[in-house]
Design a protein around this motif. Structure first.
Motif, PDB file in Angstrom:
ATOM      1  N   LYS A 126       4.976 -14.325 -67.198  1.00 26.30           N
ATOM      2  CA  LYS A 126       6.225 -15.091 -67.230  1.00 26.30           C
ATOM      3  C   LYS A 126       7.328 -14.205 -67.800  1.00 26.30           C
ATOM      4  O   LYS A 126       7.176 -13.630 -68.883  1.00 26.30           O
ATOM      5  CB  LYS A 126       6.069 -16.341 -68.099  1.00 26.30           C
ATOM      6  CG  LYS A 126       5.075 -17.346 -67.544  1.00 26.30           C
ATOM      7  CD  LYS A 126       4.980 -18.562 -68.458  1.00 26.30           C
ATOM      8  CE  LYS A 126       3.985 -19.574 -67.926  1.00 26.30           C
ATOM      9  NZ  LYS A 126       3.857 -20.758 -68.825  1.00 26.30           N
ATOM     10  N   MET A 127       8.441 -14.108 -67.080  1.00 27.26           N
ATOM     11  CA  MET A 127       9.538 -13.271 -67.540  1.00 27.26           C
ATOM     12  C   MET A 127      10.069 -13.739 -68.892  1.00 27.26           C
ATOM     13  O   MET A 127      10.576 -12.918 -69.679  1.00 27.26           O
ATOM     14  CB  MET A 127      10.656 -13.266 -66.497  1.00 27.26           C
ATOM     15  CG  MET A 127      11.681 -12.174 -66.675  1.00 27.26           C
ATOM     16  SD  MET A 127      11.027 -10.470 -66.662  1.00 27.26           S
ATOM     17  CE  MET A 127      10.488 -10.309 -64.955  1.00 27.26           C
ATOM     18  N   ASP A 128       9.916 -15.017 -69.185  1.00 23.34           N
ATOM     19  CA  ASP A 128      10.359 -15.555 -70.481  1.00 23.34           C
ATOM     20  C   ASP A 128       9.654 -14.877 -71.655  1.00 23.34           C
ATOM     21  O   ASP A 128      10.146 -14.914 -72.786  1.00 23.34           O
ATOM     22  CB  ASP A 128      10.100 -17.063 -70.554  1.00 23.34           C
ATOM     23  CG  ASP A 128      10.935 -17.849 -69.563  1.00 23.34           C
ATOM     24  OD1 ASP A 128      11.966 -17.327 -69.111  1.00 23.34           O
ATOM     25  OD2 ASP A 128      10.562 -18.989 -69.245  1.00 23.34           O
ATOM     26  N   ASP A 129       8.492 -14.267 -71.395  1.00 26.78           N
ATOM     27  CA  ASP A 129       7.716 -13.641 -72.470  1.00 26.78           C
ATOM     28  C   ASP A 129       8.113 -12.193 -72.747  1.00 26.78           C
ATOM     29  O   ASP A 129       7.677 -11.606 -73.738  1.00 26.78           O
ATOM     30  CB  ASP A 129       6.222 -13.674 -72.128  1.00 26.78           C
ATOM     31  CG  ASP A 129       5.672 -15.086 -72.029  1.00 26.78           C
ATOM     32  OD1 ASP A 129       6.241 -15.990 -72.685  1.00 26.78           O
ATOM     33  OD2 ASP A 129       4.679 -15.279 -71.301  1.00 26.78           O
ATOM     34  N   LEU A 130       8.936 -11.608 -71.877  1.00 25.56           N
ATOM     35  CA  LEU A 130       9.185 -10.166 -71.971  1.00 25.56           C
ATOM     36  C   LEU A 130       9.916  -9.772 -73.255  1.00 25.56           C
ATOM     37  O   LEU A 130       9.545  -8.788 -73.908  1.00 25.56           O
ATOM     38  CB  LEU A 130       9.978  -9.684 -70.753  1.00 25.56           C
ATOM     39  CG  LEU A 130      10.312  -8.183 -70.721  1.00 25.56           C
ATOM     40  CD1 LEU A 130       9.063  -7.330 -70.839  1.00 25.56           C
ATOM     41  CD2 LEU A 130      11.077  -7.841 -69.458  1.00 25.56           C
ATOM     42  N   LEU A 131      10.955 -10.501 -73.627  1.00 28.35           N
ATOM     43  CA  LEU A 131      11.712 -10.129 -74.825  1.00 28.35           C
ATOM     44  C   LEU A 131      10.828 -10.112 -76.065  1.00 28.35           C
ATOM     45  O   LEU A 131      10.916  -9.192 -76.882  1.00 28.35           O
ATOM     46  CB  LEU A 131      12.883 -11.099 -75.035  1.00 28.35           C
ATOM     47  CG  LEU A 131      14.138 -10.846 -74.208  1.00 28.35           C
ATOM     48  CD1 LEU A 131      15.169 -11.930 -74.488  1.00 28.35           C
ATOM     49  CD2 LEU A 131      14.726  -9.469 -74.494  1.00 28.35           C
ATOM     50  N   ALA A 132       9.972 -11.105 -76.184  1.00 29.46           N
ATOM     51  CA  ALA A 132       9.072 -11.154 -77.350  1.00 29.46           C
ATOM     52  C   ALA A 132       8.118  -9.974 -77.346  1.00 29.46           C
ATOM     53  O   ALA A 132       7.844  -9.380 -78.403  1.00 29.46           O
ATOM     54  CB  ALA A 132       8.297 -12.465 -77.358  1.00 29.46           C
TER      55      ALA A 132
END
Length: 216
Positions: free
Chosen positions: A203-209
């Protein structure tokens, strides 16, 4: 703080959701010459490859000589398809908007394609002056040349950069150049990237973390 100083994004499949569309055009072209393949086959074999390699695969499948202008035909058809449907990868706009590091895009596609797709997806303003195409070097992934060029131009060493990729050829190129590489697995049903990439995420939402968790 992340140990990385620069993020290098692949384009197709990472920034823009273009691969099913472009590969379907390739599949249709291949089938016109008798290949008898489907999108699943195309996603497995064409994904992440440059056109010359794809053309050779089609020639091998069909045992036919293909026209010299096949790439021009493909570009026209794929660009028409992109203009009908092109979206940013879900969540990537938030990643870019909240990324507190320099970033760029390095792709196997020609610069005209990169700019078209980023523009249609509303992402082009983020990447002005930061677009690196394999066509400029005439060296394609899994050769690491485009990533090395991008890193040097951005002012960083390979070990200071993180590459974000979704294809085997892209991951191999990054590793060959001495980069860490995170594999985006939304379209990796056979988990081929897991054993090669530094890390994987679906999930791209996980990349920053993930980036922020890589402490210096």
């Amino acid at each position: 703080m992340s140990k990385y100083k620069c993020i290098i994004f692949d384009c197709d499949g990472v920034l823009v959701d273009s691969e099913p569309t472009s590969i379907q055009v390739l599949v249709d072209i291949a089938n016109a010459y008798g290949a008898n393949i489907d999108l699943d086959y195309g996603m497995k074999h064409f994904k992440g490859s440059f056109f010359v390699a794809c053309k050779q695969m089609i020639a091998d499948l069909t045992q036919r000589e293909l026209p010299d202008d096949l790439e021009a035909i493909y570009r026209v058809r794929s660009f028409e398809a992109f203009e009908k449907k092109m979206e940013a990868v879900d969540g990537v706009r938030d990643v870019i908007g909240n990324l507190n590091l320099p970033f760029c895009v390095a792709s196997s596609g020609p610069e005209s394609k990169i700019k078209l797709n980023l523009g249609l997806a509303g992402l082009l303003p983020f990447f002005k002056g930061k677009i690196f195409s394999c066509y400029a070097l005439k060296k394609w992934k899994p050769d690491p040349a485009v990533f090395l060029w991008a890193a040097k131009t951005m002012g960083f060493k390979p070990e200071e950069c993180l590459v974000v990729e979704d294809s085997l050829s892209g991951v191999r190129a990054a590793k060959a150049g001495g980069f860490d590489v995170f594999g985006y697995t939304a379209h990796d049903p056979e988990n081929e990237l897991q054993t090669l990439a530094t890390k994987t995420f679906s999930k791209m939402d996980d990349l920053l973390a993930l980036i922020n968790n890589e402490m210096a």
